[in-house]
Design a protein around this motif. Sequence first.
Motif, PDB file in Angstrom:
ATOM      1  N   MET A 121       0.834  -1.200   0.000  1.00 38.98           N
ATOM      2  CA  MET A 121       0.000   0.000   0.000  1.00 38.98           C
ATOM      3  C   MET A 121       0.864   1.243   0.000  1.00 38.98           C
ATOM      4  N   LEU A 122       0.504   2.197  -0.836  1.00 44.45           N
ATOM      5  CA  LEU A 122       1.218   3.466  -0.953  1.00 44.45           C
ATOM      6  C   LEU A 122       0.332   4.585  -0.424  1.00 44.45           C
ATOM      7  N   ASN A 123       0.784   5.263   0.633  1.00 46.09           N
ATOM      8  CA  ASN A 123       0.092   6.471   1.115  1.00 46.09           C
ATOM      9  C   ASN A 123       0.856   7.667   0.558  1.00 46.09           C
ATOM     10  N   LEU A 124       0.269   8.332  -0.414  1.00 48.36           N
ATOM     11  CA  LEU A 124       0.971   9.451  -1.051  1.00 48.36           C
ATOM     12  C   LEU A 124       0.936  10.687  -0.163  1.00 48.36           C
ATOM     13  N   PHE A 125       2.007  11.496  -0.266  1.00 52.56           N
ATOM     14  CA  PHE A 125       1.954  12.811   0.383  1.00 52.56           C
ATOM     15  C   PHE A 125       2.228  13.908  -0.637  1.00 52.56           C
ATOM     16  N   HIS A 126       1.680  15.089  -0.348  1.00 45.38           N
ATOM     17  CA  HIS A 126       1.627  16.159  -1.343  1.00 45.38           C
ATOM     18  C   HIS A 126       2.333  17.434  -0.905  1.00 45.38           C
ATOM     19  N   GLU A 149       8.328   1.979   4.520  1.00 40.81           N
ATOM     20  CA  GLU A 149       9.420   2.633   3.790  1.00 40.81           C
ATOM     21  C   GLU A 149       8.901   3.960   3.271  1.00 40.81           C
ATOM     22  N   ILE A 150       9.777   4.956   3.292  1.00 37.44           N
ATOM     23  CA  ILE A 150       9.444   6.232   2.664  1.00 37.44           C
ATOM     24  C   ILE A 150      10.074   6.252   1.276  1.00 37.44           C
ATOM     25  N   LEU A 151       9.242   6.439   0.262  1.00 35.17           N
ATOM     26  CA  LEU A 151       9.732   6.517  -1.105  1.00 35.17           C
ATOM     27  C   LEU A 151       9.801   7.980  -1.536  1.00 35.17           C
ATOM     28  N   SER A 152      10.907   8.334  -2.182  1.00 35.83           N
ATOM     29  CA  SER A 152      11.001   9.669  -2.770  1.00 35.83           C
ATOM     30  C   SER A 152      10.129   9.715  -4.013  1.00 35.83           C
ATOM     31  N   ARG A 153       9.967  10.915  -4.506  1.00 35.95           N
ATOM     32  CA  ARG A 153       9.187  11.089  -5.743  1.00 35.95           C
ATOM     33  C   ARG A 153       9.790  10.272  -6.894  1.00 35.95           C
ATOM     34  N   VAL A 154      11.121  10.236  -6.969  1.00 34.01           N
ATOM     35  CA  VAL A 154      11.777   9.498  -8.058  1.00 34.01           C
ATOM     36  C   VAL A 154      11.532   7.997  -7.901  1.00 34.01           C
ATOM     37  N   GLN A 155      11.693   7.502  -6.676  1.00 39.26           N
ATOM     38  CA  GLN A 155      11.465   6.076  -6.437  1.00 39.26           C
ATOM     39  C   GLN A 155      10.014   5.701  -6.723  1.00 39.26           C
ATOM     40  N   LEU A 156       9.103   6.569  -6.280  1.00 41.87           N
ATOM     41  CA  LEU A 156       7.677   6.301  -6.456  1.00 41.87           C
ATOM     42  C   LEU A 156       7.313   6.288  -7.934  1.00 41.87           C
ATOM     43  N   ARG A 157       7.904   7.211  -8.665  1.00 41.51           N
ATOM     44  CA  ARG A 157       7.582   7.338 -10.091  1.00 41.51           C
ATOM     45  C   ARG A 157       7.993   6.089 -10.863  1.00 41.51           C
ATOM     46  N   LYS A 158       9.089   5.461 -10.440  1.00 42.19           N
ATOM     47  CA  LYS A 158       9.500   4.201 -11.074  1.00 42.19           C
ATOM     48  C   LYS A 158       8.464   3.111 -10.815  1.00 42.19           C
ATOM     49  N   LEU A 159       7.891   3.129  -9.605  1.00 40.91           N
ATOM     50  CA  LEU A 159       6.955   2.073  -9.192  1.00 40.91           C
ATOM     51  C   LEU A 159       5.568   2.286  -9.815  1.00 40.91           C
ATOM     52  N   VAL A 160       5.079   3.507  -9.778  1.00 40.54           N
ATOM     53  CA  VAL A 160       3.738   3.807 -10.303  1.00 40.54           C
ATOM     54  C   VAL A 160       3.814   5.058 -11.185  1.00 40.54           C
ATOM     55  N   PRO A 161       4.184   4.871 -12.445  1.00 37.74           N
ATOM     56  CA  PRO A 161       4.436   6.024 -13.324  1.00 37.74           C
ATOM     57  C   PRO A 161       3.188   6.768 -13.777  1.00 37.74           C
ATOM     58  N   LEU A 163       0.594   8.136 -12.213  1.00 36.63           N
ATOM     59  CA  LEU A 163      -0.095   9.135 -11.398  1.00 36.63           C
ATOM     60  C   LEU A 163       0.202  10.540 -11.910  1.00 36.63           C
ATOM     61  N   ASN A 164      -0.646  11.469 -11.521  1.00 34.86           N
ATOM     62  CA  ASN A 164      -0.462  12.856 -11.925  1.00 34.86           C
ATOM     63  C   ASN A 164       0.475  13.550 -10.927  1.00 34.86           C
ATOM     64  N   TYR A 165       1.789  13.447 -11.202  1.00 35.27           N
ATOM     65  CA  TYR A 165       2.780  13.945 -10.245  1.00 35.27           C
ATOM     66  C   TYR A 165       2.802  15.460 -10.170  1.00 35.27           C
ATOM     67  N   ASP A 166       2.330  16.122 -11.218  1.00 34.01           N
ATOM     68  CA  ASP A 166       2.492  17.571 -11.304  1.00 34.01           C
ATOM     69  C   ASP A 166       1.176  18.315 -11.202  1.00 34.01           C
ATOM     70  N   ASN A 167       0.228  17.713 -10.511  1.00 35.00           N
ATOM     71  CA  ASN A 167      -1.026  18.422 -10.212  1.00 35.00           C
ATOM     72  C   ASN A 167      -0.680  19.739  -9.526  1.00 35.00           C
ATOM     73  N   ALA A 168      -1.238  20.836 -10.035  1.00 37.21           N
ATOM     74  CA  ALA A 168      -0.824  22.157  -9.564  1.00 37.21           C
ATOM     75  C   ALA A 168      -1.115  22.352  -8.078  1.00 37.21           C
ATOM     76  N   ARG A 169      -2.246  21.812  -7.624  1.00 36.92           N
ATOM     77  CA  ARG A 169      -2.630  22.026  -6.227  1.00 36.92           C
ATOM     78  C   ARG A 169      -2.063  20.955  -5.310  1.00 36.92           C
ATOM     79  N   PRO A 171       0.725  18.366  -5.883  1.00 36.32           N
ATOM     80  CA  PRO A 171       1.811  17.593  -6.504  1.00 36.32           C
ATOM     81  C   PRO A 171       2.155  16.400  -5.618  1.00 36.32           C
ATOM     82  N   ILE A 172       2.560  15.297  -6.231  1.00 36.70           N
ATOM     83  CA  ILE A 172       2.895  14.100  -5.451  1.00 36.70           C
ATOM     84  C   ILE A 172       4.391  14.138  -5.144  1.00 36.70           C
ATOM     85  N   MET A 173       4.731  14.121  -3.871  1.00 36.67           N
ATOM     86  CA  MET A 173       6.132  14.275  -3.459  1.00 36.67           C
ATOM     87  C   MET A 173       6.763  12.976  -3.015  1.00 36.67           C
ATOM     88  N   GLY A 174       5.967  11.939  -2.841  1.00 35.55           N
ATOM     89  CA  GLY A 174       6.509  10.657  -2.389  1.00 35.55           C
ATOM     90  C   GLY A 174       5.414   9.870  -1.721  1.00 35.55           C
TER      91      GLY A 174
END
Lengths: 421, 85
Positions: A121-126, A149-161, A163-169, A171-174
């Motif tokens: 399970m991934l709990n995203l933070f913004h 485990e805490i995943l960085s944005r880069v690590q997370l992006r490899k796992l689940v590419p 998602l909308n990482y650059d949502n203006a309001r 953004p997904i940081m990890g």
Amino acid sequence: MGFSERFSGWRILKEGLTGNKGWTAHWRDPEPKRDYDVVIVGGGGHGLATAYYLAKEHGLRNIAVLEKGYLGGGNVGRNTTIVRANYYLPGNSEFYSHSLKLWEGLEQDLNYNAMMSQRGMLNLFHNDGQRDAAVRRANSILNQGDDAEILSRVQLRKLVPFLNYDNARFPIMGALLQRRAGTARHDAVAWGFARGADQYGVDLIQNCEVTGIDVEGGKVVGVQTARGPIRARKVALAAAGRSSQVAAMAGLTLPIESHVLQAFVSEGIKPVIDHVITFAEGHLYISQSDKGGLVFGSYLDFYSSYAARGNLPMQEHTMEAIAAMVPAVTRARLLRSWGGIMDMTPDGSPIIDHTPVEGLYLNAGWCYGGFKATPASGDCFAHLIATDRPHPAAARFRLDRFRSGQGLMDEEGTGAQHNLH
Amino acid sequence: MRICCPLCGARDRREYSYRGAALPLPDLAADVEVWHAHVHLRQNPAGPLEELWQHEMGCGAWLKVTRNTATHEILAVTLAEEACA
């Protein structure tokens, strides 16, 4: 249980070659007896698990589970099937840790395929504040002995590419990743516990609504039911969603408000979401079932309700959250939605405790967390009923914590008040 | 679900926020048991319930709404200040 009743690959092969004539009903359909040592009110996940562990761990046999409808027809069949142990506060932390360990051995224990899938399970933070909270929570989980485990944005992006990482309001940081979390087939969990309890001789009695609780001199002596009176030395309530009504039969007023929580399933699509993903934005959670449907939900509707359906504003909010966070799936059509009735307590945490009535035990207040609790709830409630002492993992789930103010478990930190959870 | 605000007319549920069951406030000097019951314990009926809603995104008035929790049907709406007067 004889070898012939056990499920196995060998048996599937044998039955397949002999016309599948050897399969039998998973449990009996007994007439209620006049007298039981323990009567459990509620044949959902928690009630069935309680019966199973009472028989297996404590050697009790003269047990009945009374269900007003059919087994597993309530919230155990109306949830989003998520299993996890990522709670922060003492009380919840050790309890859900205990539950996840039981989940991991459940299928072997029950000899039943509950489709337990530890997909992570991934709990995203913004934002920074949410990341700090996630790190703090992860440390608490590690201290409990579970994985985080805490995943960085880069690590997370490899796992689940996708998602909308650059949502203006938002953004997904990890993300906070718990690899041992996942999903289980909710109906099968109820059926597995029912079959297991039945094999120990527990009477599972359906279409048997409890209409009264008989109390004499402050002590419970039995129940009135749609199928006649039944005497019992101990009565255990596991009727979440209807706890207030059932407890009122014994003259108790509970610290519970019932609320509706909606869930949604899309049409089946090809595999796209491998994990359970939750978004701090809008409290969205989403996973994909083995059939391909996206299973998701978000907040309560936030008003008292016993209607097993919700209103459109929360549906709109949930769809907006998906469109914002997972735009890749917005063309999937919604297949169905439903509402489950939650026992909401003032602090958002459950109750497993004695009641002021001798011999009457209470398992209630599961808020929106009842499914993942199922095995531990049954185990801890059975321990309390059999020994009259709380199980160490559930010792903080006290009914009197609201009166005393001690040991409140307000996981969200919003305050121990009814309209805040 | 739409609630008919006595001041503004029928409006969508989105304009309202929910407070919970409309309960008379205990005396400030009342016993801790009374306050415990007021703050935490609920009859939680499956049927008509008197509750407090605020027309938060509208006129801001607090409303006493009688609503059937089993069907979501709104049975009566009055201004809370009138209901308590």
